[in-house]
Design a protein around this motif. Structure first.
Motif, PDB file in Angstrom:
ATOM      1  N   ASN A 279       0.830  -1.199   0.000  1.00 26.43           N
ATOM      2  CA  ASN A 279       0.000   0.000   0.000  1.00 26.43           C
ATOM      3  C   ASN A 279       0.872   1.260   0.000  1.00 26.43           C
ATOM      4  OD1 ASN A 279      -1.472   2.238   1.763  1.00 26.43           O
ATOM      5  ND2 ASN A 279      -3.073   1.013   0.797  1.00 26.43           N
ATOM      6  N   LEU A 283       1.260   4.147  -2.911  1.00 30.01           N
ATOM      7  CA  LEU A 283       0.823   5.461  -2.449  1.00 30.01           C
ATOM      8  C   LEU A 283       1.890   6.501  -2.758  1.00 30.01           C
ATOM      9  CD1 LEU A 283      -0.870   6.191   0.978  1.00 30.01           C
ATOM     10  CD2 LEU A 283       0.906   7.686   0.084  1.00 30.01           C
ATOM     11  N   GLY A 410      -3.694   2.042  -2.241  1.00 25.89           N
ATOM     12  CA  GLY A 410      -2.555   2.929  -2.022  1.00 25.89           C
ATOM     13  C   GLY A 410      -2.394   3.928  -3.153  1.00 25.89           C
ATOM     14  N   LEU A 413      -5.194   6.502  -2.810  1.00 25.24           N
ATOM     15  CA  LEU A 413      -4.937   7.365  -1.657  1.00 25.24           C
ATOM     16  C   LEU A 413      -3.793   8.327  -1.936  1.00 25.24           C
ATOM     17  CD1 LEU A 413      -5.308   4.854   1.330  1.00 25.24           C
ATOM     18  CD2 LEU A 413      -6.819   6.762   0.765  1.00 25.24           C
ATOM     19  N   GLY A 414      -2.749   7.838  -2.630  1.00 24.03           N
ATOM     20  CA  GLY A 414      -1.625   8.700  -2.949  1.00 24.03           C
ATOM     21  C   GLY A 414      -2.052   9.878  -3.809  1.00 24.03           C
TER      22      GLY A 414
END
Length: 469
Positions: A279, A283, A410, A413-414
């Motif tokens: 993750n 990210l 990930g 979210l990144g």
């Protein structure tokens, strides 16, 4: 090399090429749009935030549907899911190429390509695990797949910039459609080592709950720069839905029924730590890609091809360490490679932050991006191997779906975290704030890597280096 060994190696390559290309094109799609921000915004009359939403939704759809996609491979068969996913992805790419507005682009790129990816990626990892036996052969196979995946993500801005400048931003989606067509041709003769089980149950409620929870969480992050109370409400709702999801799957297990995701998958400490590292890797990679791409185009006014050229350093770094991955895997423990990879990547983010703030021009981006590429190339393969190898063949559908979901979560979210910070303060300190946040999140991955159990480097490969046909 004997005739039999040569034939076996050739058969292994024939199997591996389409699987690695599938990972490449999905990773390429996630990062190539980062250099088209200005071109898409102008052509479709939208904003930087609109393009960010399209990119994030694509990554989010992948993450939300990857677990159900992995589960469907047992019911429909791995090859069928792979080819269906490629077909859906190809339609999405063609629709995106012809998009008259942001809404159609989101439908084609974010939704259809996202759904297609969620269907095709789990079979890639399941088939690799089933077709390649032995530590050495499996490590080489995963190394090739993860190398092309990382290269796709790192080279996406460069290839995307070239196509956008030479032709048009829409040519990027035409390129994706062509690659998908090639993969479909190459997979026609691929054999599924396990029969499909049409009678296998499918947890529809669990699929809806898991997808809804992830969507709400990432949407909450995207809302941070517009409405704090909405962000809090969405994050709280997402957390509540995910709690409900885990309560639901426990209920099914107690009733003796098969849930979407068995809770026993989380009982393996090594696998859990490996998932955290996966993750964090994606990210940081996708967060840096979006941050640097948006900063160069919006703040410094770079063209798509100039922006893509800056990312050449990351591509070269990742390619260099990926090509050395097999040799390093024979000499160094997986934990050592993951820890070294995170330390190198975090150092790259810090260098990227310090040099770019101190000097003008394009060269200050090179050392940091090179370090990030080198670090990611070191650790992508061992992280996947740690997780996949923790479970038997019978559970590869579940763990592959979970593993890819965590990685793509990930990625989303990144982009969401970095993009939200950057867009909110694009003309002030957004660049520094976004990179600082990514470095801090990279430290979380480093912490998980340090907690991985110590393992010995694998012995020199022997008879287990072949591939099943």
């Amino acid at each position: 090399m004997t005739t039999t060994a040569a034939h076996s190696a050739a058969a292994g390559r024939r199997v591996l090429v389409p699987l690695a290309l599938a990972q490449f094109i999905c990773s390429f799609a996630g990062s190539s749009m980062n250099v088209m921000i200005n071109d898409i915004s102008a052509d479709l009359d939208t904003s930087v935030q609109g393009v960010q939403v399209a990119i994030t939704v694509f990554l989010l759809v992948m993450a939300a549907l990857m677990i159900p996609g992995g589960k469907l491979t047992d019911r429909w068969g791995r090859k069928r899911c792979l080819m269906l996913g490629l077909a859906v992805y190809g339609v999405g790419a063609l629709l995106s190429a012809a998009a008259p507005g942001l809404g159609v682009l989101i439908l084609g790129n974010s939704v259809l390509e996202g759904v297609g990816t969620a269907l095709l990626i789990p079979p890639v990892y399941i088939l690799t695990t089933l077709l390649f036996t032995g530590t050495a052969a499996r490590a080489r196979a995963f190394g090739a797949i993860m190398a092309l995946g990382g290269i796709g993500a790192a080279a996406g801005p460069l290839i995307g910039g070239l196509l956008t400048t030479a032709i048009d931003w829409r040519a990027n989606f035409g390129f994706q459609a062509v690659v998908v067509a090639v993969i479909l041709l190459l997979t026609r003769t691929l054999e599924d080592p396990l029969p499909a089980d049409p009678e296998r149950s499918f947890d529809t409620v669990g699929a809806v709950l898991s997808a809804a929870g992830l969507v709400l969480l990432v949407t909450g992050i995207l809302a941070a720069d517009n409405n704090t109370w909405l962000m809090i409400a969405l994050l709280a709702a997402g957390a509540a839905v995910l709690v409900g999801f885990f309560a639901w799957i426990r209920r099914l297990e107690r009733a003796g029924r098969e849930p979407l995701l068995a809770t026993s998958l989380f009982h393996n400490r090594t696998s859990n730590l490996g998932l955290v590292t996966q993750n964090a890797q994606w990210l940081v990679l996708m967060g840096v890609s979006f941050t640097v791409g948006a900063y160069l185009q919006v703040v410094r006014g770079y063209s798509a091809i100039a922006t893509g050229g800056v990312f050449t350093a990351a591509t070269l770094g990742l390619l260099t360490s990926s090509l050395a991955a097999e040799r390093l895997a024979k000499r160094r423990a997986q934990r050592t490679l993951i820890v070294t990879g995170f330390a190198t990547t975090i150092a790259g983010v810090v260098v990227l932050l310090l040099l770019v703030r101190s000097f003008g021009g394009a060269w200050p981006f090179t050392p940091g991006l090179l370090l990030i590429g080198l670090g990611l190339g070191l650790m992508l393969t061992p992280s996947v191997n740690v997780v996949q190898s923790a479970f038997p063949d019978s559970r590869q559908g579940e763990i592959s779906g979970l593993s890819r979901s965590i990685s793509n979560l990930g990625s989303s979210l990144g982009t969401a975290v970095a993009g939200t910070i950057l867009v909110a303060e694009l003309s002030r300190n957004g660049y520094a704030a976004a990179l600082t946040a990514l470095a801090a999140l990279g430290l979380v991955g480093l912490g998980a890597a340090l907690l991985l159990p110590h393992d010995r480097p694998p012995a020199a490969p022997g008879a287990d280096a072949g591939a099943r046909r």
